[in-house]
Write a protein that holds these residues in place. Structure first.
Motif, mmCIF file in Angstrom:
data_model
loop_
_atom_site.group_PDB
_atom_site.id
_atom_site.type_symbol
_atom_site.label_atom_id
_atom_site.label_comp_id
_atom_site.label_asym_id
_atom_site.label_seq_id
_atom_site.Cartn_x
_atom_site.Cartn_y
_atom_site.Cartn_z
ATOM 1 N N THR A 61 128.699 -6.625 -31.795
ATOM 2 C CA THR A 61 128.085 -5.722 -32.761
ATOM 3 C C THR A 61 128.508 -6.534 -33.954
ATOM 4 O OG1 THR A 61 129.831 -4.224 -32.670
ATOM 5 C CG2 THR A 61 127.888 -3.921 -31.060
ATOM 6 N N GLY A 62 127.373 -6.243 -35.088
ATOM 7 C CA GLY A 62 127.708 -6.506 -36.233
ATOM 8 C C GLY A 62 126.623 -5.832 -37.378
ATOM 9 N N SER A 63 127.098 -6.084 -38.500
ATOM 10 C CA SER A 63 126.260 -5.764 -39.619
ATOM 11 C C SER A 63 126.520 -6.600 -40.944
ATOM 12 C CB SER A 63 126.271 -4.383 -40.041
ATOM 13 O OG SER A 63 127.509 -3.958 -40.549
ATOM 14 N N VAL A 102 138.735 -11.563 -24.330
ATOM 15 C CA VAL A 102 139.051 -12.264 -25.866
ATOM 16 C C VAL A 102 138.443 -11.414 -26.751
ATOM 17 C CG1 VAL A 102 138.582 -14.191 -27.149
ATOM 18 C CG2 VAL A 102 139.080 -14.497 -24.900
ATOM 19 N N SER A 103 138.777 -10.900 -27.827
ATOM 20 C CA SER A 103 138.258 -10.048 -28.645
ATOM 21 C C SER A 103 138.742 -10.307 -30.055
ATOM 22 C CB SER A 103 138.429 -8.776 -28.321
ATOM 23 O OG SER A 103 139.801 -8.343 -28.468
ATOM 24 N N ALA A 104 137.745 -10.049 -30.995
ATOM 25 C CA ALA A 104 137.944 -10.334 -32.284
ATOM 26 C C ALA A 104 137.044 -9.214 -33.379
ATOM 27 C CB ALA A 104 137.824 -11.709 -32.631
ATOM 28 N N ARG A 105 137.725 -8.961 -34.600
ATOM 29 C CA ARG A 105 136.688 -8.479 -35.482
ATOM 30 C C ARG A 105 136.875 -9.192 -36.721
ATOM 31 N NH1 ARG A 105 134.250 -3.817 -37.041
ATOM 32 N NH2 ARG A 105 134.692 -3.204 -39.102
ATOM 33 N N PHE A 106 135.707 -9.265 -37.294
ATOM 34 C CA PHE A 106 135.362 -10.052 -38.573
ATOM 35 C C PHE A 106 135.171 -8.945 -39.545
ATOM 36 C CE2 PHE A 106 132.052 -11.835 -41.215
ATOM 37 C CZ PHE A 106 132.726 -12.833 -41.738
ATOM 38 N N VAL A 111 128.532 -9.369 -50.868
ATOM 39 C CA VAL A 111 128.161 -9.324 -49.760
ATOM 40 C C VAL A 111 129.417 -8.381 -48.789
ATOM 41 C CG1 VAL A 111 128.616 -10.967 -47.802
ATOM 42 C CG2 VAL A 111 127.348 -11.464 -49.823
ATOM 43 N N ARG A 112 128.959 -7.638 -47.932
ATOM 44 C CA ARG A 112 129.727 -6.857 -46.958
ATOM 45 C C ARG A 112 129.149 -7.121 -45.587
ATOM 46 N NH1 ARG A 112 131.558 -5.985 -51.452
ATOM 47 N NH2 ARG A 112 131.800 -4.253 -52.406
ATOM 48 N N ALA A 113 130.123 -7.438 -44.757
ATOM 49 C CA ALA A 113 129.676 -8.102 -43.246
ATOM 50 C C ALA A 113 130.816 -7.513 -42.458
ATOM 51 C CB ALA A 113 129.351 -9.380 -43.401
ATOM 52 N N ASN A 114 130.368 -7.064 -41.277
ATOM 53 C CA ASN A 114 131.567 -7.000 -40.192
ATOM 54 C C ASN A 114 130.899 -7.241 -39.047
ATOM 55 O OD1 ASN A 114 130.565 -4.709 -39.003
ATOM 56 N ND2 ASN A 114 130.898 -3.749 -40.839
ATOM 57 N N ALA A 115 131.857 -7.645 -37.840
ATOM 58 C CA ALA A 115 131.303 -7.867 -36.595
ATOM 59 C C ALA A 115 132.489 -7.738 -35.825
ATOM 60 C CB ALA A 115 130.875 -9.501 -36.354
#
Length: 181
Positions: A1-3, A42-46, A21-25
């Motif tokens: 998921t992301g925005s 395997v997981s990660a947050r950006f 710029v603002r972003a997350n995933a």
């Protein structure tokens, strides 16, 4: 998921591309396999907020074994070389049974308990940080190391291995220190 979003209101003429710029995933992948390695998840947050880019909770999980990493980078508007951006990386390994990371009967399978941690900070030109490792009952092929410990630091891009000790059996051991430039 992301925005992702970008503030399109007028910015300074020479504003960098990432201003506003603002972003997350967030990503989670289950049952990961390649030739020899296996992971349950395997997981990660950006996240990005203007010039700050963060990777957090980068996790590789296999049974009770876990490798966790976090990192951040500060983008500079005038920097053309990606590798000169300031960054920080943190890694933590807690693996009560490292062999679980390997599939089947791989000849490269490492078994034993491994705990390690470290941090590296990069200012765009020079690295600083530290690292620790502790392991017991490590085995690969016909090599067995009952106890292993190490600690070191990084200062002005020089790596100082302050202590590396490996107990090979009841009376034999290796011990060393080293500086790498």
């Amino acid at each position: 998921t992301g925005s992702a979003e970008k503030n399109l209101r007028s910015h300074a003429k020479d504003a960098p591309w990432f201003e506003g710029v603002r972003a997350n995933a967030t990503a989670v992948i289950s049952t990961v396999r390649n030739n020899e390695f296996v992971a349950d998840t395997v997981s990660a947050r950006f996240d990005q907020s203007d010039g700050l880019v963060t990777l957090s909770n980068v996790t590789i999980q296999r049974g009770l074994n876990q490798i966790v990493g976090n990192g951040s980078m500060r983008l500079r508007a005038d920097e053309k070389d990606f590798f000169k951006q300031p960054a920080t990386i943190q890694v933590l390994v807690n693996a009560p049974e490292t062999a679980d990371f390997w599939s089947g009967s791989s000849p490269n399978r490492v078994s034993g308990t491994l705990n390690a941690s470290g941090v590296v900070q990069w200012n765009g030109a020079i690295a600083d940080g530290w690292f620790n490792v502790h392991a017991s009952n490590l085995k690969i092929r016909n090599l067995s190391i009952p106890q292993l410990s190490g600690a070191g630091s990084i200062w002005q891009s020089k790596i100082f291995l302050n202590d590396l000790t490996a107990s090979l059996n009841g009376r034999d051991f290796l011990n060393g220190q080293r500086t790498l430039e």
